[in-house]
Design an enzyme around this catalytic site. Structure first.
Site, PDB file in Angstrom:
ATOM      1  N   GLY A  50       0.247  -2.714  -1.980  1.00  0.00           N
ATOM      2  CA  GLY A  50       1.407  -2.330  -3.043  1.00  0.00           C
ATOM      3  C   GLY A  50       1.247  -1.084  -2.877  1.00  0.00           C
ATOM      4  O   GLY A  50       0.901  -0.052  -2.067  1.00  0.00           O
ATOM      5  N   ARG A  59       1.199   5.053  -3.697  1.00  0.00           N
ATOM      6  CA  ARG A  59       1.423   6.302  -4.107  1.00  0.00           C
ATOM      7  C   ARG A  59       3.202   6.693  -3.279  1.00  0.00           C
ATOM      8  O   ARG A  59       3.480   7.169  -3.396  1.00  0.00           O
ATOM      9  CB  ARG A  59       1.312   7.007  -3.090  1.00  0.00           C
ATOM     10  N   ASP A  69      -5.525   9.363  -5.624  1.00  0.00           N
ATOM     11  CA  ASP A  69      -4.913  10.336  -6.378  1.00  0.00           C
ATOM     12  C   ASP A  69      -3.491   9.535  -6.030  1.00  0.00           C
ATOM     13  O   ASP A  69      -2.374  11.034  -6.733  1.00  0.00           O
ATOM     14  CB  ASP A  69      -4.775  12.105  -5.776  1.00  0.00           C
ATOM     15  N   GLY A  70      -3.167   9.349  -5.493  1.00  0.00           N
ATOM     16  CA  GLY A  70      -1.071   9.057  -4.842  1.00  0.00           C
ATOM     17  C   GLY A  70      -0.379   9.397  -5.006  1.00  0.00           C
ATOM     18  O   GLY A  70       0.637   9.985  -4.512  1.00  0.00           O
ATOM     19  N   ARG A  97      12.006   8.622   1.691  1.00  0.00           N
ATOM     20  CA  ARG A  97      12.621   8.413   2.811  1.00  0.00           C
ATOM     21  C   ARG A  97      14.033   7.416   2.312  1.00  0.00           C
ATOM     22  O   ARG A  97      14.307   6.518   1.794  1.00  0.00           O
ATOM     23  CB  ARG A  97      11.124   7.385   2.650  1.00  0.00           C
ATOM     24  N   ASP A 134       1.899  -4.836   6.599  1.00  0.00           N
ATOM     25  CA  ASP A 134       2.675  -4.039   5.202  1.00  0.00           C
ATOM     26  C   ASP A 134       3.361  -2.491   5.782  1.00  0.00           C
ATOM     27  O   ASP A 134       4.005  -2.576   4.447  1.00  0.00           O
ATOM     28  CB  ASP A 134       1.492  -3.460   4.252  1.00  0.00           C
ATOM     29  N   ASN A 135       3.019  -2.740   6.672  1.00  0.00           N
ATOM     30  CA  ASN A 135       4.277  -1.974   7.279  1.00  0.00           C
ATOM     31  C   ASN A 135       4.897  -2.201   8.627  1.00  0.00           C
ATOM     32  O   ASN A 135       5.163  -1.688   9.650  1.00  0.00           O
ATOM     33  CB  ASN A 135       2.911  -0.102   7.979  1.00  0.00           C
ATOM     34  N   ASP A 194       5.934   4.286   8.122  1.00  0.00           N
ATOM     35  CA  ASP A 194       5.302   4.428   7.545  1.00  0.00           C
ATOM     36  C   ASP A 194       4.742   5.558   9.299  1.00  0.00           C
ATOM     37  O   ASP A 194       4.390   4.904  10.276  1.00  0.00           O
ATOM     38  CB  ASP A 194       3.964   3.379   7.917  1.00  0.00           C
TER      39      ASP A 194
END
Length: 478
Positions: free
Chosen positions: A82, A85, A117-118, A168, A245-246, A255
């Site tokens: 998920g 960040r 830390d996102g 993005r 996931d990419n 990415d």
């Protein structure tokens, strides 16, 4: 004028979790893609854009969300990924009827952060801005970077670095991993909805129904992935982290973390610091794309009643992926060499060239640019054919001489870029932005990258192979 709205809402909050971006009160816009704003007809000014990226205001009061997905990372299944960040802050429709997502990266921790830390460092944000500009100009399907925000805060990576937020733009952020999560949840209704959403948005010429509709959808996704990898290989791009996931369903590159451009030619070229086994090496990318499509097929099995029959049909489509790639791969090399038709002996000519390039560590882009330039009526300086290729070049010229030289040159110039986002130049500008948040040369260089197939005299450093390429590494930025 943009028509902003919330997208994918029918999937529910299991897959789109309401999450507010972190607020950066003292942030400032560092880079803005004004051409993209104009092209898409976005109704947003600089202050609004700054406030959206800084988390200080919402886009027309749309509720930001973190998108849920799972996936295979370096071949190992992770059930909980998920947007750790990132935040989807809005979607919008253009005058042409196309829908796009506005997606922030580095915008703060979410329920998917897994202890992170996102945040995003400025270096990876600048890299994404550069690479998405360059890839689009090279003709590669890609997500696009609308803007980079300096947060005026520090983030801790290998050392303390300036922080940033990336905005993005993509036609869709639906990934193979999105389908994998629905399959893991055995959520038939959500997956059926998602298939229909993807078809309506990206494959609206599919007119079949029932299980055939699912198979047709899968076939189109495979074709998009195949075409994408061929484009990557044509220009020497190495993604570095081709996890499911990419992998976007619509076939756009996403990415730009540990990516790099191959300079010295090798099918084994790897630059990603986390790809220690070479799983995502330059020459492995077609196999991985097919493997990722296989994971999508496994997920879509949830929608099929006769599993055995479905498995056979999905397998058949994956076999077509290999056939489609092999045909496109041969055409790619034929175009790069200016051959108007492929002969059996051309495979020997190509193999000899690639062997010489690898043995002599010849630059991939510069070698093909030199061959292209040599067919011009008046070749330009700065594109010299390496001495190691002297004998081979004579064979190639005899072969090309069988055809129309002007036609051969035109084909080669359309696929062999003169200029690419060199790894050394990317790092140079990252360093400059980290130090001063500014670079006098950057605008001029980025402008040149917008016309990569234009052959002209460029500054030598813009075309130079990186001196420390053997030890060069790129990082994901988390």
């Amino acid at each position: 004028m943009s028509d902003f709205f919330s997208r994918y809402t029918e999937l529910g909050e299991v897959y789109l979790v309401p999450q507010r971006p972190q607020q950066f009160e003292h942030a400032q816009l560092l880079l803005t893609n004004s051409d993209l704003i104009t092209e898409l007809g976005m109704d947003v000014d600089q202050q609004q854009l700054r406030d959206y990226l800084a988390g200080m205001s919402r886009v027309e009061n749309i509720k930001p969300v973190a998108m849920a997905y799972c996936g295979h990372q370096f071949g190992h299944f992770n059930p909980q990924l998920g947007d750790g960040r990132a935040h989807l802050i809005a979607s919008f429709a253009t005058a042409r009827g196309h829908t796009y997502d506005m997606h922030l990266k580095g915008s703060g921790a979410t329920v998917f952060s897994r202890g992170g830390d996102g945040l995003c460092a400025l270096g990876p944000a600048v890299r994404e801005y550069i690479m998405s500009h360059a890839m689009r100009a090279l003709g590669v399907p890609t997500t696009q970077c609308l803007a980079v925000l300096s947060t005026n805060q520090q983030v801790m990576r290998q050392e303390r670095e300036p922080g940033a937020v990336v905005c993005r733009i993509a036609r869709s952020h639906i990934r193979v991993g999105t389908f994998q999560l629905m399959a893991m949840n055995k959520d038939v209704d959500a997956m059926q909805q998602l298939v229909e959403l993807c078809i309506a948005d990206q494959f609206d010429d599919i007119s079949s129904s029932g299980e055939q509709r699912v198979l047709d959808f899968f076939e189109r996704v495979c074709l998009r992935q195949c075409a994408l990898i061929l484009k990557w290989m044509q220009v020497g791009f190495i993604h570095g982290v081709m996890n499911t996931d990419n992998t976007l369903i619509n076939g756009e590159t996403i990415d730009y973390g540990p990516c790099a451009m191959m300079e010295s030619f090798s099918f084994d070229a790897v630059f990603s610091s986390i790809d220690r086994q070479g799983r995502y090496a330059f020459g492995q990318q077609p196999n991985i794309a097919s493997w990722n499509c296989g994971r999508l097929a496994e997920s879509l099995m949830l929608l099929m009643d006769d599993k055995d029959a479905a498995l056979e049909r999905f397998s058949g489509i994956l076999s077509q992926f290999a056939e489609e790639f092999n045909e496109g791969y041969q055409q790619m090399w034929s175009n790069k060499l200016g051959l108007l038709s492929w002969q059996e002996s051309d495979q020997t000519l190509l193999s000899e060239l690639l062997s010489l390039m690898q043995q002599n560590k010849l630059d991939y882009t510069n070698t093909f640019a030199a061959l292209t330039n040599s067919l011009q009526p008046t070749p330009l300086p700065g594109y010299e054919i390496p001495e190691a290729l002297a004998d081979w070049t004579r064979k190639w010229r005899r072969r090309v001489g069988d055809n129309n030289l002007s036609a051969a040159h035109a084909i080669m110039q359309s696929v062999n870029p003169a200029i690419i986002p060199r790894n050394g130049m990317v790092e140079h500008f990252i360093d400059e932005f980290n130090l001063a948040k500014h670079s006098d040369e950057f605008t001029q260089w980025l402008h040149a990258l917008k016309t990569p197939y234009l052959y002209q005299v460029y500054p030598a450093q813009w075309l130079a192979t990186m001196s420390n390429e053997q030890t060069y590494q790129t990082f994901c930025g988390t």
